[in-house]
Design an enzyme around this catalytic site. Structure first.
Site, PDB file in Angstrom:
ATOM      1  CB  ILE A 130      -0.888   0.062   1.268  1.00 32.15           C
ATOM      2  CG1 ILE A 130      -1.682  -1.227   1.455  1.00 32.15           C
ATOM      3  CG2 ILE A 130      -1.819   1.270   1.218  1.00 32.15           C
ATOM      4  CD1 ILE A 130      -2.398  -1.303   2.796  1.00 32.15           C
ATOM      5  CE  LYS A 199       4.008  -3.457   9.507  1.00 31.27           C
ATOM      6  NZ  LYS A 199       3.115  -4.619   9.344  1.00 31.27           N
TER       7      LYS A 199
HETATM    8  N1  HSE Z   1       3.828  -9.837  10.075  1.00 30.95           N
HETATM    9  C1  HSE Z   1       3.460  -8.654   9.337  1.00 30.95           C
HETATM   10  C2  HSE Z   1       1.938  -8.630   9.149  1.00 30.95           C
HETATM   11  C3  HSE Z   1       4.172  -8.639   8.018  1.00 30.95           C
HETATM   12  O1  HSE Z   1       1.288  -9.651   9.429  1.00 30.95           O
HETATM   13  O2  HSE Z   1       1.370  -7.619   8.758  1.00 30.95           O
HETATM   14  C4  HSE Z   1       4.193  -7.323   7.315  1.00 30.95           C
HETATM   15  O3  HSE Z   1       4.838  -6.320   8.030  1.00 30.95           O
END
Ligand code: HSE
Length: 413
Positions: A130, A199
């Site tokens: 994205i 994130k």
């Molecule tokens: N483990 C992460 C998820 C992978 O499930 O979104 C992507 O960052």
């Protein structure tokens, strides 16, 4: 242009595949051929069509002046941080999908990139395929963005979707996610919220210009969510989602949290299901903008990495402006001071009395019911208050012998 790929795992193989299979299109878009010169990995890949590119020595990459762009898709901090830092210091641009690296060391690496007039790009670190880093730093740059709310982890979203739609319990849904290859072998970073936290830290740092370190952010995962909670949430017109959220307050502090939240079914985020991610960005000129798509996986992530490689190739002599300064823990609002409503589920031998005690302790609570409610069980939602006041009231309830089984934030959207 010659590039190197460090790490030949899921994302690394995807990057090599996209570069090889889309060579003509990439050449047109980058206005130059993109050629893989080295792939760094400690393992052997004798049967790979790229077998002649493999090296086990980082020195081959760092000492080769022909390599101008290095892709880091190893993951983790060691040795990724050292390698990336040395590449930038030696004047090579770096592209990474490594959210752990960006969340822990972003400010330091961006500073080196600025000093060396090279690029450090990381579109794939949040939201996989994205587009979100570039839209925030470029397309929405005319806005004052004051809030970002995201479902940023595909694995936990898959687990919660199974719990909500198929009444699968947490353990079974996690096992299914693992068998389908969604969850990491050690799923702690997904289910305990660490991945979402990293994130939202990256998005907060980018949006508000100061590095937010994951250790300063209150982080709660989904391991304690039960099917009873899912049912009470439904009775309240909501679904439970693992949310990363940051809001800039008038006092200049960031109210930032990673936690499961009840999301009203009326919100677009409520229908972001399965392994998909959804990120809502609130701008003053645009209003809400929602980004939706596959937040993980080999080719979606490789797509974002290779797009960054194209940008590096196109901006060899004109650095793209992407920067944030270092941050301090004081930039973040202490989590106890953030305001929220809570959903609370309790148990007591005398539940009617316990509910009265709850009304006295918390005032203006609203009881909610689910079909098949256990004899001793009751649940309610609170009014908005600071998290520390709510916790204090709940502790006083526990002192009266009420067992508090769950407390989950209710998102105000
Ligand atoms: N483990 C992460 C998820 C992978 O499930 O979104 C992507 O960052």
């Amino acid at each position: 242009m010659q590039i190197a790929i460090m790490g030949y795992g899921v994302v690394g193989t995807g990057v090599a595949e996209v570069i090889c299979t889309h060579a003509e299109g990439l050449k047109k878009r980058a206005q130059e051929e993109i050629e893989i010169k080295y792939i760094l990995d400690i393992r052997e890949f004798p049967d790979s069509p790229l077998a002649d590119k493999f090296t086990k020595s980082f020195d081959d990459i760092i000492n080769d002046d022909e390599v101008k762009v290095v892709v880091e898709v190893m993951g983790g901090l060691t040795p990724a941080f050292d390698y990336v830092k040395r590449c930038l210091e030696s004047g090579k641009s770096v592209v990474t999908s490594n959210k752990e690296l960006v969340a822990a060391k972003g400010a330091e690496l961006l500073k080196i990139a600025l000093e060396k007039n090279v690029n450090f790009l990381f579109e794939a670190s949040v939201g996989g395929g994205i587009p979100i880093i570039r839209p925030i730093s470029q397309c929405l740059a005319a806005n004052e963005v004051d809030e970002i709310i995201g479902i940023l982890n595909g694995t936990t979203n898959f687990i919660l979707t199974k719990m909500i739609r198929e009444q699968m319990n947490f353990q079974d849904a996690l096992s299914l996610a693992q068998s389908l290859g969604y969850a990491e072998r050690n799923p702690a970073a997904d289910v305990e919220g660490g991945d979402t936290c990293r994130k939202i830290c990256i998005l907060a740092s980018l949006t508000f210009g100061k590095h937010v370190y994951p250790e300063t952010v209150y982080t709660e995962g989904i391991t304690n969510i039960t099917l009873e909670d899912v049912e009470y949430a439904a009775a309240f017109g909501s679904v439970i989602k693992l949310i990363g959220r940051v809001k800039m307050l008038d006092n200049g502090k960031m109210d930032i949290v990673t936690a499961p939240m009840l999301i009203s079914r009326d919100s677009q985020l409520a229908s972001v299901d399965d392994v998909f991610n959804g990120i809502m960005v609130r701008g003053d000129a645009t209003g809400d903008v929602l980004f939706y798509g596959k937040g993980a996986g080999k080719l979606p992530t490789a797509s974002a990495v290779v797009a960054d490689v194209i940008d590096c190739v196109k901006h060899q002599h004109a650095r793209k402006y992407l920067f944030w300064a270092d941050g301090k823990p004081e930039d973040v609002l202490p989590f106890g001071e953030s305001f929220t409503r809570l959903y609370v589920r309790c148990e007591s031998d005398n539940k009617e009395q316990a509910f009265k005690d709850s009304e006295n302790a918390l005032t203006h609570i609203k009881r909610i019911y689910r079909d098949g409610e256990e004899d001793k069980e009751f649940a309610f939602v609170t009014c908005e208050d600071s998290y520390k006041n709510l916790l204090k009231s709940i502790a006083s309830l526990e002192e009266k012998g009420v067992t508090v089984l769950s407390k989950i934030r209710i998102a105000s959207l």
